[in-house]
Design an enzyme around this catalytic site. Structure first.
Site, PDB file in Angstrom:
ATOM      1  N   GLY A 158     -23.877  20.297   9.147  1.00 58.70           N
ATOM      2  CA  GLY A 158     -24.766  21.404   9.445  1.00 58.70           C
ATOM      3  C   GLY A 158     -25.930  20.913  10.273  1.00 58.70           C
ATOM      4  CD  GLN A 161     -31.448  19.281  10.394  1.00 52.59           C
ATOM      5  OE1 GLN A 161     -30.582  20.150  10.307  1.00 52.59           O
ATOM      6  NE2 GLN A 161     -31.277  18.046   9.953  1.00 52.59           N
ATOM      7  CG  LEU A 199     -27.508  15.149  10.645  1.00 53.68           C
ATOM      8  CD1 LEU A 199     -27.028  16.121  11.715  1.00 53.68           C
ATOM      9  CD2 LEU A 199     -26.745  13.842  10.712  1.00 53.68           C
ATOM     10  CG  HIS A 215     -28.976  20.368   3.482  1.00 53.75           C
ATOM     11  ND1 HIS A 215     -29.232  19.187   2.828  1.00 53.75           N
ATOM     12  CD2 HIS A 215     -29.359  20.167   4.767  1.00 53.75           C
ATOM     13  CE1 HIS A 215     -29.751  18.315   3.688  1.00 53.75           C
ATOM     14  NE2 HIS A 215     -29.826  18.892   4.879  1.00 53.75           N
ATOM     15  CD  GLU A 216     -27.914  22.333   7.720  1.00 57.35           C
ATOM     16  OE1 GLU A 216     -28.884  22.405   8.508  1.00 57.35           O
ATOM     17  OE2 GLU A 216     -27.438  21.246   7.347  1.00 57.35           O
ATOM     18  CG  HIS A 273     -33.187  21.707   7.501  1.00 58.75           C
ATOM     19  ND1 HIS A 273     -34.075  20.656   7.588  1.00 58.75           N
ATOM     20  CD2 HIS A 273     -31.988  21.164   7.177  1.00 58.75           C
ATOM     21  CE1 HIS A 273     -33.436  19.529   7.333  1.00 58.75           C
ATOM     22  NE2 HIS A 273     -32.171  19.810   7.066  1.00 58.75           N
TER      23      HIS A 273
END
Length: 188
Positions: free
Chosen positions: A46, A51, A100, A141-142, A145
């Site tokens: 993802g 990011q 990442l 998780h995404e 962000h």
């Protein structure tokens, strides 16, 4: 298409809520294409727009299940619903994840077992994703962000201390720290 630099945990864009996308433009389409290329090059499952330094509510995802079935897409302006977390500590073998934006490390983190996500795709069409297991973890998780939350922000006290030591040693606590997928070096 282009591989974009991935921001490291000290960059302010990673710690601020992202803005809604008002219109799907050619610039948004190019950004999404670049995000897919960057996510694949990293490699990751993802990638959220913050990011790559863009404070918009967009993320891409990809995953191949145990049967080799692909699951891939983009969600713009997502909304997320999850079931309450199961009480207890996360299993380090089954519930560890990485990011990442904190590359090369994994820590156990309890996430909801299932998730429902809605939003729109790149064509402006409604998206509804109801999943469980790793797919639910990826969405949570995404989505985090997009709210300015990194998974390391959710860790227990002991793991948070380890994260702080790693970040200090690698000098990741400053704005502008990034790395290029495929190159390997982190520009901190």
């Amino acid at each position: 298409m282009a591989v974009l630099p991935i921001r490291i945990m000290g960059d302010p864009v990673l710690h601020s809520p992202a803005s809604r996308v008002d219109e799907i433009t050619d610039e948004i389409r190019t950004l999404v294409a670049d995000m897919f290329e960057t996510m694949d090059a990293a490699p990751g499952v993802g990638l959220a727009a913050p990011q790559v330094g863009v404070g918009l509510r967009i993320f891409t995802y990809t995953y191949e299940d145990d049967e080799g079935q692909p699951w891939r897409g983009v969600v713009i302006n997502p909304e997320l619903w999850i079931r309450p977390l199961e009480p207890g500590y996360p299993d380090p073998d089954e519930e560890s994840e990485g990011c990442l934006s904190f590359p090369g490390e994994r820590f156990p983190l309890r996430r909801s077992e299932s998730a429902l996500l809605t939003g729109v795709d790149l064509e402006g069409q409604p998206v509804r994703i109801e999943v469980s297991g790793w797919r639910a973890r990826i969405l949570q998780h995404e989505f985090d962000h997009l709210d300015g939350v990194l998974y390391v922000d959710r860790l227990d006290e002991e793991d948070s201390r380890i994260v702080a030591k790693i970040a200090k040693k690698r000098k990741w606590g400053k704005p502008g720290a990034s790395w290029m997928p495929g190159v390997g070096d982190i520009d901190a």
